[in-house]
Design a protein around this motif. Structure first.
Motif, PDB file in Angstrom:
ATOM      1  N   SER A 160       0.494  -1.153   0.103  1.00 55.15           N
ATOM      2  CA  SER A 160      -0.251  -0.153   0.410  1.00 55.15           C
ATOM      3  C   SER A 160       1.092   1.045   0.269  1.00 55.15           C
ATOM      4  CB  SER A 160      -0.650   0.124   1.050  1.00 55.15           C
ATOM      5  OG  SER A 160       0.078   0.271   2.164  1.00 55.15           O
ATOM      6  N   GLY A 161       2.065   1.167  -0.106  1.00 52.93           N
ATOM      7  CA  GLY A 161       3.186   1.657  -0.503  1.00 52.93           C
ATOM      8  C   GLY A 161       4.472   2.084   1.109  1.00 52.93           C
ATOM      9  N   ALA A 173       2.020   6.588  -0.581  1.00 52.94           N
ATOM     10  CA  ALA A 173       0.842   5.714  -0.817  1.00 52.94           C
ATOM     11  C   ALA A 173       0.958   5.507  -2.596  1.00 52.94           C
ATOM     12  CB  ALA A 173       0.091   5.801  -1.067  1.00 52.94           C
TER      13      ALA A 173
END
Length: 310
Positions: free
Chosen positions: A209-210, A220
């Motif tokens: 997710s980042g 992100a």
């Protein structure tokens, strides 16, 4: 213990060769350290027959069972030395001792260099990738972060630009980027951040997710690619036998037979100079095995002729 063929490396190329040689009913031993590029890949999705993907670990397990069902012997150990004497090769391992063979296949592979960032391993192969030829398609139209270093990471970002225009390149080691690549990155409007990465962010299911940078900043992303350069080509054993290697340490083989410049020694898979693809490694393993078989048959008949003459 004497073998007709010893395969060093139980990854994709080594396993496919073992299955082929097992079906010829040769006396084969696989020496497998149990870790390699395929063990870090959570899912291969570009392989015929596995449209939903298969993990490297699962494929290795299936392959090993298939080879063993054909009478192939298997040891989990690391080959640390090899030498030739009296028309045989002696392989020495870390724990089990020495083994003797008529033919030898080096399928020792390549290992990717990457920093041990928190959560990175659990995303590899599922949402963070290594090879654009295998998995560039997976980042199509997705916000993608290239975690890399210098020119290697810059090159990766440029390569991936044909799949997505939502991309950021984080130059983790802050290595310089050549002016040509710099120009290309700005032309493609790829943002470059020269800042160390502190950790990879992911959901409970290992979905990327980042990242969080060392300065606390969070970026992100939906997918990641690693490109740090300096991957380890595992061909040290080849140098012991004076096998020809390129400057980048990849082993040189005959394109038709996969034999090295040293008679009765073959190489297959990522350790050779080629496109590093699972399907190609598989093909090379099978190809090498066919020629190893021909050699074993010739050696057998030569030995029988010698016996008859005595």
């Amino acid at each position: 213990m004497d073998y007709e063929c010893i395969i060093i490396g139980g990854g994709i190329a080594g396993m496919q060769a073992a299955i082929q040689l097992g079906r010829y009913e040769h006396k084969v031993l696989v020496i497998d350290a149990g870790v390699g590029r395929s063990t870090i890949c959570g899912s291969y999705r570009n392989v015929l027959g596995w449209p939903d993907g298969i993990s490297g670990t699962k494929l290795r397990q299936i392959g090993r069972e298939q080879a063993q069902s054909l009478g192939v012997s298997w040891v989990t150990d690391e080959a640390i030395d090899v030498c030739s004497e009296d028309g045989h090769f002696i392989v020495r391992t870390k724990e089990q001792g020495t083994y003797k063979t008529v033919t030898l296949l080096l399928a020792t592979g390549v290992m990717d260099r990457f920093p041990e960032l928190p959560n990175l391993r659990s995303c590899l192969g599922s949402t963070v990738y290594v090879c654009p030829d295998c998995d560039g398609y997976e980042v199509k139209n997705k916000r993608t972060i290239v975690l890399g270093s210098g020119d290697t990471g810059a090159n990766m970002a440029v390569t991936l630009s044909c799949w997505t225009d939502k991309m950021i390149y984080v130059n983790h080691e802050k290595l310089p980027i050549c002016s040509e690549l710099h120009a290309k990155l700005s032309e493609l409007q790829i943002e470059v951040i020269a800042e160390p990465i502190e950790q990879v962010l992911c959901t409970a299911k290992g979905i990327f997710s980042g990242i969080r940078l060392a300065n606390g900043c969070v970026i992100a992303g939906e997918r990641g690619f690693i490109a740090f350069g300096g991957n380890e080509v595992r061909s040290t054993l080849a140098s012991r036998l004076r096998i020809e290697r390129l400057e980048n340490k990849h082993i040189v083989v005959d394109p038709r037979t996969k034999m090295t410049n040293v008679p009765h020694v073959w190489a297959a898979g990522d350790v050779c100079a080629h496109a590093e693809q699972l399907t190609i490694a598989m093909g090379e393993g099978a190809q090498a095995a066919i020629w190893i078989h021909k050699t074993i048959v010739n050696v057998r008949s030569a030995n029988e002729d010698t016996r008859h003459h005595h």
